[in-house]
Design an enzyme around this catalytic site. Structure first.
Site, PDB file in Angstrom:
ATOM      1  N   ARG A 187     106.638  81.947 103.741  1.00  0.00           N
ATOM      2  CA  ARG A 187     107.885  81.794 104.479  1.00  0.00           C
ATOM      3  C   ARG A 187     107.743  82.047 105.975  1.00  0.00           C
ATOM      4  O   ARG A 187     108.280  81.307 106.790  1.00  0.00           O
ATOM      5  CB  ARG A 187     108.946  82.759 103.909  1.00  0.00           C
ATOM      6  N   ARG A 240     119.117  66.566  86.441  1.00  0.00           N
ATOM      7  CA  ARG A 240     117.786  66.916  86.976  1.00  0.00           C
ATOM      8  C   ARG A 240     117.182  68.137  86.277  1.00  0.00           C
ATOM      9  O   ARG A 240     115.981  68.396  86.414  1.00  0.00           O
ATOM     10  CB  ARG A 240     117.867  67.181  88.478  1.00  0.00           C
ATOM     11  N   SER A 288      99.625  86.707 117.227  1.00  0.00           N
ATOM     12  CA  SER A 288     101.003  86.346 117.559  1.00  0.00           C
ATOM     13  C   SER A 288     101.024  85.394 118.751  1.00  0.00           C
ATOM     14  O   SER A 288     101.964  84.596 118.900  1.00  0.00           O
ATOM     15  CB  SER A 288     101.835  87.589 117.876  1.00  0.00           C
ATOM     16  N   ARG A 332      94.839  79.782 100.285  1.00  0.00           N
ATOM     17  CA  ARG A 332      94.905  78.592  99.424  1.00  0.00           C
ATOM     18  C   ARG A 332      93.698  77.667  99.546  1.00  0.00           C
ATOM     19  O   ARG A 332      93.663  76.621  98.889  1.00  0.00           O
ATOM     20  CB  ARG A 332      96.178  77.793  99.770  1.00  0.00           C
ATOM     21  N   ASN A 362     103.680  77.224 112.477  1.00  0.00           N
ATOM     22  CA  ASN A 362     102.888  77.547 113.657  1.00  0.00           C
ATOM     23  C   ASN A 362     101.433  77.789 113.255  1.00  0.00           C
ATOM     24  O   ASN A 362     101.109  77.927 112.073  1.00  0.00           O
ATOM     25  CB  ASN A 362     103.496  78.731 114.419  1.00  0.00           C
ATOM     26  N   LEU A 414     104.093  76.546  97.615  1.00  0.00           N
ATOM     27  CA  LEU A 414     104.095  76.385  99.064  1.00  0.00           C
ATOM     28  C   LEU A 414     105.208  77.184  99.729  1.00  0.00           C
ATOM     29  O   LEU A 414     105.006  77.829 100.768  1.00  0.00           O
ATOM     30  CB  LEU A 414     104.234  74.899  99.404  1.00  0.00           C
ATOM     31  N   SER A 427     115.789  65.904  97.908  1.00  0.00           N
ATOM     32  CA  SER A 427     116.687  66.529  96.942  1.00  0.00           C
ATOM     33  C   SER A 427     116.783  65.718  95.651  1.00  0.00           C
ATOM     34  O   SER A 427     116.977  64.500  95.693  1.00  0.00           O
ATOM     35  CB  SER A 427     118.081  66.667  97.555  1.00  0.00           C
ATOM     36  N   GLN A 428     116.666  66.398  94.517  1.00  0.00           N
ATOM     37  CA  GLN A 428     116.903  65.743  93.234  1.00  0.00           C
ATOM     38  C   GLN A 428     118.391  65.691  92.910  1.00  0.00           C
ATOM     39  O   GLN A 428     118.789  65.069  91.924  1.00  0.00           O
ATOM     40  CB  GLN A 428     116.159  66.479  92.124  1.00  0.00           C
TER      41      GLN A 428
END
Length: 245
Positions: free
Chosen positions: A117, A183, A91, A210, A199, A113, A126-127
């Protein structure tokens, strides 16, 4: 895919100037990375009677000026960082953050991805507002082929599907369907761009899940490696942590 570090946590001018004879000189000559000074301040605040603004001034010479007392590489500050990492008191590394421009990745990757969170922030093209028509400014949507579509026949099928999606999108728009509804026919392979801030602790957690060899899809493993390179270029002392996760 293009990944570039836009910004990362740095020491303020006021903090640097309070100890001109030690901290400023060491940081200026790149003997101490700014992230190291932040990490030492955060870690030692938990255990020291000194105030956070005093930690580096009063304890910096001890930690950055002597060899690692555990017999490992680097300074005693490196020893402290290794101890904190091994004891999972990470932390204290959340105070160091990095902001990236990530360009030309698929919506498939984006879905993967954004499952990460805690410690992440995302701003995504944005589409809905960026129109993807062939005659729009963007010139039609770009796409990212999955790494395993690598034989000519499969590639031809994939490209035909992308071209068909573009035609259907254009047809819907010509029929008066709004961009936000048209879209819906765009594929997971459609490319997007984003700005991401995370962070150090969050990035290490992401990388551990990953990185190559963990069974993740090729595109996101390439992103993990690119993020790692950008972080280590900015803060070389973090390389050991990426090696160990």
């Amino acid at each position: 895919m293009n990944v570039q570090l836009i910004a990362h946590t740095q020491l303020s001018a006021d903090f640097l100037s309070q100890d001109d004879e030690y901290l400023y000189d060491k940081v200026f000559h790149e003997e101490i990375a700014e992230g190291q000074a932040i990490a030492l301040t955060a870690i030692r605040t938990c255990y020291s009677a000194n105030k956070p603004t005093e930690i580096v001034a009063k304890e910096g010479a001890k930690y950055f000026g002597s060899k690692a007392s555990d017999g490992g590489t680097g300074t005693d500050a490196d020893r402290l960082f290794r101890h904190i990492f091994a004891s999972k008191h990470t932390s204290t590394l959340e105070h160091i953050s990095f902001t990236f421009a990530i360009e030309g990745v698929s919506r498939t990757l984006l879905a993967q991805l954004t499952r990460h969170r805690a410690g992440f922030s995302f701003s995504v093209q944005s589409q809905r507002y960026v129109r993807m028509g062939s005659d729009d400014k963007i010139g039609g949507f770009d796409y990212v082929a999955p790494g395993k579509i690598d034989d000519p026949e499969a590639e031809a099928v994939f490209i035909a599907a992308m071209q068909d999606a573009q035609r259907k999108y254009d047809e819907l728009r010509s029929l008066g369907v709004s961009a936000e509804d048209a879209r819906a026919v765009l594929p997971n392979a459609a490319a997007t761009n984003l700005v991401m801030t995370a962070n150090l602790t969050a990035l290490l957690s992401f990388y551990s899940k990953r990185k190559p060899g963990k069974g993740a899809q090729k595109e996101i493993t390439e992103l993990a490696e690119a993020l790692r390179r950008e972080v280590v270029d900015a803060e070389p002392w973090t390389d050991q942590f990426f090696e160990e996760v």
